[in-house]
Scaffold this motif. Structure first.
Motif, mmCIF file in Angstrom:
data_model
loop_
_atom_site.group_PDB
_atom_site.id
_atom_site.type_symbol
_atom_site.label_atom_id
_atom_site.label_comp_id
_atom_site.label_asym_id
_atom_site.label_seq_id
_atom_site.Cartn_x
_atom_site.Cartn_y
_atom_site.Cartn_z
ATOM 1 N N ASP A 259 -38.193 17.922 32.966
ATOM 2 C CA ASP A 259 -38.788 16.650 32.555
ATOM 3 C C ASP A 259 -38.907 15.644 33.707
ATOM 4 O O ASP A 259 -39.267 14.494 33.494
ATOM 5 C CB ASP A 259 -37.975 16.034 31.417
ATOM 6 N N ASP A 260 -38.582 16.084 34.928
ATOM 7 C CA ASP A 260 -38.675 15.195 36.088
ATOM 8 C C ASP A 260 -39.271 15.980 37.253
ATOM 9 O O ASP A 260 -38.552 16.496 38.114
ATOM 10 C CB ASP A 260 -37.290 14.647 36.449
ATOM 11 N N PRO A 261 -40.606 16.084 37.298
ATOM 12 C CA PRO A 261 -41.256 16.921 38.319
ATOM 13 C C PRO A 261 -40.979 16.455 39.753
ATOM 14 O O PRO A 261 -40.888 17.276 40.656
ATOM 15 C CB PRO A 261 -42.740 16.825 37.972
ATOM 16 N N ASP A 262 -40.825 15.154 39.969
ATOM 17 C CA ASP A 262 -40.560 14.673 41.327
ATOM 18 C C ASP A 262 -39.177 15.140 41.809
ATOM 19 O O ASP A 262 -39.027 15.610 42.943
ATOM 20 C CB ASP A 262 -40.637 13.147 41.381
ATOM 21 N N LEU A 263 -38.174 15.008 40.941
ATOM 22 C CA LEU A 263 -36.835 15.457 41.302
ATOM 23 C C LEU A 263 -36.809 16.985 41.461
ATOM 24 O O LEU A 263 -36.161 17.514 42.368
ATOM 25 C CB LEU A 263 -35.826 15.024 40.239
ATOM 26 N N ALA A 265 -39.245 18.860 42.475
ATOM 27 C CA ALA A 265 -39.880 19.190 43.759
ATOM 28 C C ALA A 265 -38.932 18.915 44.919
ATOM 29 O O ALA A 265 -38.877 19.679 45.893
ATOM 30 C CB ALA A 265 -41.162 18.384 43.916
ATOM 31 N N LEU A 266 -38.163 17.835 44.803
ATOM 32 C CA LEU A 266 -37.203 17.498 45.855
ATOM 33 C C LEU A 266 -36.101 18.562 45.935
ATOM 34 O O LEU A 266 -35.716 19.001 47.031
ATOM 35 C CB LEU A 266 -36.594 16.128 45.574
ATOM 36 N N ILE A 267 -35.602 18.983 44.783
ATOM 37 C CA ILE A 267 -34.581 20.030 44.749
ATOM 38 C C ILE A 267 -35.120 21.319 45.360
ATOM 39 O O ILE A 267 -34.438 21.993 46.147
ATOM 40 C CB ILE A 267 -34.103 20.268 43.303
ATOM 41 N N LYS A 268 -36.354 21.658 45.033
ATOM 42 C CA LYS A 268 -36.965 22.876 45.578
ATOM 43 C C LYS A 268 -37.070 22.787 47.096
ATOM 44 O O LYS A 268 -36.815 23.778 47.800
ATOM 45 C CB LYS A 268 -38.344 23.078 44.949
ATOM 46 N N ARG A 269 -37.420 21.614 47.613
ATOM 47 C CA ARG A 269 -37.548 21.455 49.063
ATOM 48 C C ARG A 269 -36.194 21.576 49.755
ATOM 49 O O ARG A 269 -36.072 22.225 50.791
ATOM 50 C CB ARG A 269 -38.200 20.115 49.396
ATOM 51 N N VAL A 270 -35.177 20.978 49.151
ATOM 52 C CA VAL A 270 -33.830 21.077 49.733
ATOM 53 C C VAL A 270 -33.354 22.534 49.718
ATOM 54 O O VAL A 270 -32.842 23.052 50.711
ATOM 55 C CB VAL A 270 -32.841 20.173 48.966
#
Length: 351
Positions: A259-263, A265-270
């Protein structure tokens, strides 16, 4: 003996005898049976030579029989390469010849030939599993040699599955080994692989476990995941479609928030920048316990520890972590799956 206790056997069959009156008769009986004896001969020895009453003699013989302390004389042949394993199968209460025949007739497909694949393949082949199919599209790298013990410096740059096939065959020439240097990215790739009795997945490509699970449930393919999570050795669940839970029945791994696509995406990048540590001893623990479950399942002895659960051994403090993986009747992946195997082992221990 330890203190005021006589121990018969150790490990899973251990029994403690605290009645001192039984110690000498039991030890003398064990010594007498070091030469093959019939049950009748053993009873006669106890009643005639040791002057025990019939009821006591029956009780002592039954104690050794029911505790699996006795095995058929022909079960152990030191000239047989599998002779020590035969004793292990008898320890589990199974006929060792039947277990060995089941293993010889079995086919295991290993998806991933790295640190875990090296050790699982070697363990299964040397135990007498008849056919192994090895799948991996990677080449041997110098950094692999800390834990992928069947590779040498001379193998750097060579396909992992081909080198592993060569080394496994050197250890048991009776094992039929096939190697495929190929990537598995979708169900078409999986469907193109040979049908096996059990699929072991140790490759760590993103999304691979869910891909394999979907294919396995649809095709009736049994499979087992083996991995490490930093310093935790992990294996399971052993998935038997239509009998046990599957990978999707219970939450077994963490996921970014939906439910939080921005978070997310950030987790995926990390996470994409993280290189997981891989340690030889941790690989060895996961591989050994997973291979034992494969042998239990295919050989039909004992109960695999990873049925309906995922197990982790925390190497830094030697504790167990278990995640339940029982079947969910509403699971979107396997709710309609039915057992496809006719082999009676399909339901042993999975209740």
């Amino acid at each position: 003996m330890q203190g005021q206790t006589l121990f018969l056997g150790f490990g899973s069959i251990q029994q403690a005898v605290t009645d001192a009156r039984l110690w000498e008769p039991l030890i003398r009986l064990a010594d007498y049976q070091s030469t093959p004896r019939t049950r009748s001969e053993s009873l006669t020895f106890l009643t005639h030579d040791l002057q025990l009453d019939t009821a006591s003699a029956e009780a002592l013989v039954l104690l050794l029989e029911s505790g699996r302390f006795l095995i058929p004389a022909q079960s152990y042949d030191p000239r047989d390469r599998y002779s020590r394993h035969a004793l292990f199968y008898e320890l589990s209460g199974e006929d060792s010849a039947r277990v060995q025949k089941r293993l010889a007739d079995s086919h295991v497909l290993l998806l991933g030939c790295g640190g875990i694949g090296n050790l699982v393949a070697t363990t299964l082949a040397t135990a007498g599993v008849g056919t192994l199919t090895l799948v991996d599209d990677d080449q041997v790298e110098l950094s692999n040699l800390t834990r992928q013990f069947l590779f040498t410096e001379a193998d750097v740059g060579q396909p992992k599955c081909e080198v592993l096939a060569r080394e496994v065959t050197r250890r048991n020439s009776h094992c039929r080994v096939r190697a495929f240097t190929t990537a598995v990215t979708d169900r078409t790739d999986l469907a193109a692989l040979a049908v096996s009795d059990l699929l072991v997945v140790s490759a760590d490509s993103p999304g691979l476990t869910r891909l394999v699970n979907t294919h396995a449930v649809a095709s009736g393919q049994e499979w087992l995941n083996v991995c490490y999570v930093n310093d935790i050795a992990v294996w399971g669940p052993l998935v038997i479609p239509g009998v046990t839970g599957c990978w999707d029945c219970q939450p077994l791994t963490a996921h970014p928030p939906h439910d939080d696509p921005d978070l997310a995406a950030l987790i995926k990048r990390v996470n994409s920048r993280y290189q997981a540590p891989s340690n030889g001893p941790v690989n060895m623990v996961a591989s050994a316990l997973a291979a034992l479950d494969v042998l239990r399942r295919l050989g039909g002895f004992g109960v695999p520890a990873s049925l309906n659960r995922r197990v982790g051994v925390w190497s830094h403090e030697l504790t167990l972590d278990e995640q339940p993986a029982e079947r969910d009747p509403l699971c979107p992946t396997c709710a309609r799956a039915t057992p496809t195997a006719t082999d009676p082992r399909a339901t042993e221990g999975a209740r």
